[in-house]
Design a protein around this motif. Structure first.
Motif, PDB file in Angstrom:
ATOM      1  N   HIS A  39       0.803  -1.218   0.000  1.00  0.00           N
ATOM      2  CA  HIS A  39       0.000   0.000   0.000  1.00  0.00           C
ATOM      3  C   HIS A  39       0.839   1.273   0.000  1.00  0.00           C
ATOM      4  N   LEU A  40       1.908   1.300   0.775  1.00  0.00           N
ATOM      5  CA  LEU A  40       2.730   2.499   0.923  1.00  0.00           C
ATOM      6  C   LEU A  40       4.175   2.198   0.546  1.00  0.00           C
ATOM      7  N   VAL A  41       4.763   3.061  -0.281  1.00  0.00           N
ATOM      8  CA  VAL A  41       6.177   2.966  -0.646  1.00  0.00           C
ATOM      9  C   VAL A  41       6.838   4.291  -0.282  1.00  0.00           C
ATOM     10  N   THR A  42       7.880   4.220   0.546  1.00  0.00           N
ATOM     11  CA  THR A  42       8.605   5.418   0.974  1.00  0.00           C
ATOM     12  C   THR A  42      10.071   5.271   0.612  1.00  0.00           C
ATOM     13  N   ILE A  43      10.586   6.216  -0.145  1.00  0.00           N
ATOM     14  CA  ILE A  43      11.998   6.223  -0.528  1.00  0.00           C
ATOM     15  C   ILE A  43      12.672   7.405   0.151  1.00  0.00           C
ATOM     16  N   ILE A  44      13.753   7.135   0.852  1.00  0.00           N
ATOM     17  CA  ILE A  44      14.506   8.185   1.541  1.00  0.00           C
ATOM     18  C   ILE A  44      15.946   8.171   1.030  1.00  0.00           C
ATOM     19  N   ILE A  45      16.408   9.333   0.565  1.00  0.00           N
ATOM     20  CA  ILE A  45      17.725   9.450  -0.058  1.00  0.00           C
ATOM     21  C   ILE A  45      18.434  10.693   0.471  1.00  0.00           C
ATOM     22  N   PRO A  46      19.689  10.578   0.854  1.00  0.00           N
ATOM     23  CA  PRO A  46      20.426  11.753   1.331  1.00  0.00           C
ATOM     24  C   PRO A  46      21.093  12.521   0.194  1.00  0.00           C
ATOM     25  N   ASP A  47      21.604  13.676   0.537  1.00  0.00           N
ATOM     26  CA  ASP A  47      22.446  14.460  -0.374  1.00  0.00           C
ATOM     27  C   ASP A  47      21.743  14.892  -1.648  1.00  0.00           C
ATOM     28  N   SER A  48      20.488  15.225  -1.558  1.00  0.00           N
ATOM     29  CA  SER A  48      19.750  15.825  -2.674  1.00  0.00           C
ATOM     30  C   SER A  48      19.827  15.003  -3.958  1.00  0.00           C
ATOM     31  N   ALA A  49      19.634  13.720  -3.847  1.00  0.00           N
ATOM     32  CA  ALA A  49      19.636  12.885  -5.052  1.00  0.00           C
ATOM     33  C   ALA A  49      18.468  13.279  -5.950  1.00  0.00           C
ATOM     34  N   LYS A  50      18.685  13.232  -7.258  1.00  0.00           N
ATOM     35  CA  LYS A  50      17.664  13.668  -8.209  1.00  0.00           C
ATOM     36  C   LYS A  50      16.854  12.468  -8.704  1.00  0.00           C
ATOM     37  N   LEU A  51      15.553  12.524  -8.429  1.00  0.00           N
ATOM     38  CA  LEU A  51      14.665  11.448  -8.868  1.00  0.00           C
ATOM     39  C   LEU A  51      13.402  12.010  -9.504  1.00  0.00           C
ATOM     40  N   GLU A  52      13.571  13.047 -10.323  1.00  0.00           N
ATOM     41  CA  GLU A  52      12.400  13.686 -10.938  1.00  0.00           C
ATOM     42  C   GLU A  52      11.638  12.717 -11.836  1.00  0.00           C
ATOM     43  N   GLN A  53      12.355  11.815 -12.497  1.00  0.00           N
ATOM     44  CA  GLN A  53      11.709  10.906 -13.446  1.00  0.00           C
ATOM     45  C   GLN A  53      10.969   9.771 -12.748  1.00  0.00           C
ATOM     46  N   LEU A  54      11.321   9.503 -11.503  1.00  0.00           N
ATOM     47  CA  LEU A  54      10.752   8.343 -10.827  1.00  0.00           C
ATOM     48  C   LEU A  54       9.257   8.492 -10.586  1.00  0.00           C
ATOM     49  N   ASN A  55       8.806   9.647 -10.137  1.00  0.00           N
ATOM     50  CA  ASN A  55       7.383   9.838  -9.866  1.00  0.00           C
ATOM     51  C   ASN A  55       6.555   9.666 -11.133  1.00  0.00           C
ATOM     52  N   GLU A  56       7.039  10.194 -12.250  1.00  0.00           N
ATOM     53  CA  GLU A  56       6.314  10.052 -13.511  1.00  0.00           C
ATOM     54  C   GLU A  56       6.175   8.594 -13.908  1.00  0.00           C
ATOM     55  N   LYS A  57       7.247   7.817 -13.727  1.00  0.00           N
ATOM     56  CA  LYS A  57       7.199   6.399 -14.086  1.00  0.00           C
ATOM     57  C   LYS A  57       6.274   5.621 -13.161  1.00  0.00           C
ATOM     58  N   VAL A  58       6.332   5.916 -11.855  1.00  0.00           N
ATOM     59  CA  VAL A  58       5.477   5.213 -10.905  1.00  0.00           C
ATOM     60  C   VAL A  58       4.007   5.509 -11.187  1.00  0.00           C
ATOM     61  N   THR A  59       3.700   6.772 -11.472  1.00  0.00           N
ATOM     62  CA  THR A  59       2.316   7.167 -11.740  1.00  0.00           C
ATOM     63  C   THR A  59       1.768   6.470 -12.978  1.00  0.00           C
ATOM     64  N   GLN A  60       2.598   6.347 -14.012  1.00  0.00           N
ATOM     65  CA  GLN A  60       2.148   5.735 -15.259  1.00  0.00           C
ATOM     66  C   GLN A  60       2.055   4.218 -15.164  1.00  0.00           C
ATOM     67  N   ASP A  61       3.048   3.591 -14.558  1.00  0.00           N
ATOM     68  CA  ASP A  61       3.144   2.132 -14.583  1.00  0.00           C
ATOM     69  C   ASP A  61       2.427   1.440 -13.433  1.00  0.00           C
ATOM     70  N   CYS A  62       2.034   2.171 -12.403  1.00  0.00           N
ATOM     71  CA  CYS A  62       1.428   1.548 -11.228  1.00  0.00           C
ATOM     72  C   CYS A  62      -0.035   1.947 -11.046  1.00  0.00           C
ATOM     73  N   SER A  63      -0.711   2.265 -12.131  1.00  0.00           N
ATOM     74  CA  SER A  63      -2.136   2.559 -12.021  1.00  0.00           C
ATOM     75  C   SER A  63      -2.909   1.271 -11.754  1.00  0.00           C
ATOM     76  N   TYR A  64      -4.059   1.408 -11.129  1.00  0.00           N
ATOM     77  CA  TYR A  64      -4.894   0.262 -10.807  1.00  0.00           C
ATOM     78  C   TYR A  64      -6.349   0.688 -10.924  1.00  0.00           C
ATOM     79  N   TYR A  65      -7.270  -0.228 -10.682  1.00  0.00           N
ATOM     80  CA  TYR A  65      -8.681   0.065 -10.888  1.00  0.00           C
ATOM     81  C   TYR A  65      -9.494  -0.256  -9.641  1.00  0.00           C
TER      82      TYR A  65
END
Length: 360
Positions: A39-65
């Motif tokens: 149900h819940l996925v939490t990613i924690i990363i130090p030092d300002s890692a860049k993950l701008e593309q990750l949210n877009e991919k998760v939103t597109q590929d993890c849709s459900y009904y």
């Protein structure tokens, strides 16, 4: 009047286990593959890692009904079993239910349908089941498991018809569902069209995303030599980051405060990304691969991924019953870098609790 000696009731036991690994994250680990209802996925990363593309991919590929008012009997048809359960990987879970007093059910990617019901409902169904592990003495809660992928069930039309009739006695219930097709030529939305053609209201859902940043000193630890105590302290710190806790060291005005254990150096920027939705084990593995692809592990001391299940799913890992007499806090954390990593697994105790009615 106060209930007698409530303050003396012991807290539910909880198990915290640590498994170490070297090299790449083992995506075939049983803790990932056997945890079906995420149900819940939490990613924690130090030092300002860049993950701008990750949210877009998760939103597109993890849709459900979401399917409103599903009749459970509609899952027991040759067309549905052959088209979705035995072809690809289908996950389905009842929602807006309470595991301790309502009928709840789930269908895992291997075709196992598990239904939890109270005693009265069980006696009216006519299906074979077993007493819940947690109500052995009271015998007031039962679990029913049916292998819908079993070829013998498909060939036995009379048995299939009886099963459909029995499940038809259960009340309607809204569910969430996701389906991974056997190949890329088939659209995952085929499952939505199937239920829509049956007359159901089907709504597409996407994970809810939240991101925040905290500034905190990081506990001192080495993934290559960490022990259970250090891992538990670090997991607690990660939990405080995930809820956007206040890391100010001045506790004035507070009854309690949190102090980062064995931390040295200056405060660092910590990014926290959270998604709430319905994720399969396959989704989790694809997210891990995407994180590794979009980050430079050589420059990061660690990355953590926390996975939390549904509190009212009928099972937690594989077919292990959900611990509805406690708080259903089953989940796990993966902490890793380029060379080492560990799984921190949080499980409730399987202790049987006494009849609470005698304290009333």
């Amino acid at each position: 009047m106060l209930s007698p000696e409530i303050f003396n009731f012991p807290a539910p036991e909880s198990l915290f286990q640590v498994e170490k690994f070297e090299g790449k994250v083992p995506l075939n680990n049983q803790n990932i593959n056997n945890f079906h209802y995420n149900h819940l996925v939490t990613i924690i990363i130090p030092d300002s890692a860049k993950l701008e593309q990750l949210n877009e991919k998760v939103t597109q590929d993890c849709s459900y009904y979401k399917i409103l008012g599903l009749k459970l009997e509609d899952l027991v048809s040759l067309k549905f079993i052959c088209g979705f359960i035995r072809s690809g990987k289908l996950s389905l879970l009842s929602i807006d239910r309470r595991i301790d007093c309502d009928t709840c059910f789930g269908l895992d990617p291997y075709g196992q349908l598990l239904v939890t019901v109270d005693k009265e409902t069980y006696q009216s169904l006519g299906l074979e089941g077993s007493i819940s592990h947690f109500t052995r003495k009271l015998k007031n809660h039962f679990t029913i498991t049916v292998d819908l992928a079993d070829e013998k069930l498909i060939k036995n039309t009379s048995r299939l018809s009886k099963l459909k009739t029995c499940l038809g006695r259960l009340e309607k219930c809204s569910v969430i569902v996701t389906w991974k097709p056997p190949n890329e030529d088939i659209c995952p939305s085929s499952i939505a069209k199937y239920f829509s053609d049956l007359g159901y209201v089907v709504k597409q859902c996407t994970p809810n995303f939240r991101r925040h940043t905290v500034y905190s000193k990081v506990p001192d630890f080495d993934l290559g030599s960490i022990d259970v105590t250090n891992a538990k302290e670090f997991a607690e710190w990660l939990g405080f980051v995930s809820i956007d806790g206040d890391f100010q060291e001045d506790p004035s005005g507070y009854l309690s405060s949190y102090v980062v254990p064995s931390a040295t150096g200056v405060a660092k920027k910590i990014d926290c990304l959270q998604w709430r939705g319905f994720f399969t084990a396959t989704d989790i593995k694809e997210m891990i691969e995407q994180i590794i692809k979009t980050t430079n592990l050589a420059n990061l001391p660690w990355i953590s991924i926390y996975i939390q299940g549904f509190s009212d799913s009928p099972v937690s890992w594989t077919n292990e019953e959900q611990h509805y007499y406690t708080n259903g806090d089953n989940g796990y954390i993966i902490i890793f870098n380029k060379e080492n990593g560990l799984f921190c697994i949080q499980k409730c105790s399987r202790k049987r609790y006494k009849d609470v009615n005698k304290y009333k």
